[in-house]
Design a protein around this motif. Structure first.
Motif, short mmCIF file in Angstrom:
data_model
loop_
_atom_site.label_atom_id
_atom_site.label_comp_id
_atom_site.label_asym_id
_atom_site.label_seq_id
_atom_site.Cartn_x
_atom_site.Cartn_y
_atom_site.Cartn_z
N ASN A 107 0.81 -1.23 0.00
CA ASN A 107 0.00 0.00 0.00
C ASN A 107 0.84 1.27 0.00
OD1 ASN A 107 -2.39 -1.46 0.09
ND2 ASN A 107 -2.35 -1.58 2.31
N ALA A 110 4.02 2.11 -4.58
CA ALA A 110 3.24 1.94 -5.81
C ALA A 110 3.97 1.07 -6.83
CB ALA A 110 2.92 3.30 -6.42
N LYS A 113 3.66 -2.48 -5.64
CA LYS A 113 2.26 -2.91 -5.77
C LYS A 113 1.94 -3.27 -7.21
CE LYS A 113 -2.42 -1.44 -4.64
NZ LYS A 113 -3.23 -0.40 -4.00
N ASP A 114 2.38 -2.46 -8.16
CA ASP A 114 2.16 -2.75 -9.58
C ASP A 114 2.87 -4.03 -10.00
OD1 ASP A 114 0.61 -0.47 -9.80
OD2 ASP A 114 2.19 0.74 -10.74
#
Length: 149
Positions: A107, A110, A113-114
């Motif tokens: 979280n 980014a 997360k991607d």
């Protein structure tokens, strides 16, 4: 190992039990540390690795740990070399389980997360868990199964 990581703002990959690659219970450990204003990056990294190794010692089969992947994230770079290497190892079939210190890292990062999202969409039955017992699993059905090939 920790000092060289801190000096180079880089990554580390340690293969532990390659002979267990391909076993359905095999897993990899992924740890990332981020810059802090207090300069406590090395302490944060050591703390995370220690927590993960204690968890493995108490709750998991140590012999199933294939590798430890560590990214020391730099303020000037978007690279996650250890994560990308781990993803390649997963795609090659070495293991399909990932242990994270804290799944909430996704979280706050980014890029990570991607990358995890892409990996989850590519790998059937990929499972990742954290030290608190949160488990996430991709249950993709292979295209060959859907079309009957």
């Amino acid at each position: 190992m920790f000092r060289s990581l801190l000096m180079n703002n880089t990554f580390s990959i340690e293969y532990i039990n390659r002979q267990m690659a391909g076993n359905s219970h095999a897993y990899g450990l992924y740890v990332s540390a981020y810059p802090s204003r207090e300069g406590r990056k090395l302490f944060d990294l050591k703390h995370k690795v220690t927590l993960a190794l204690l968890h493995i010692d108490r709750y998991l089969e140590k012999k199933m740990l294939i590798a430890i992947y560590i990214d020391l994230v730099s303020e000037t770079s978007d690279e996650r070399v250890a994560f990308e290497t781990m993803a390649a190892d997963i795609r090659s079939g070495m293991f399909n389980k990932i242990l994270l210190v804290d799944v909430n890292v996704l979280n706050h990062d980014a890029i990570l997360k991607d990358a995890m999202g892409r990996l989850v969409n590519e790998v059937v039955d990929l499972e990742y868990t954290d030290l608190d017992g949160n488990v996430f699993q991709s249950n993709l059905v292979p295209l060959n199964f859907l079309i009957g090939v």
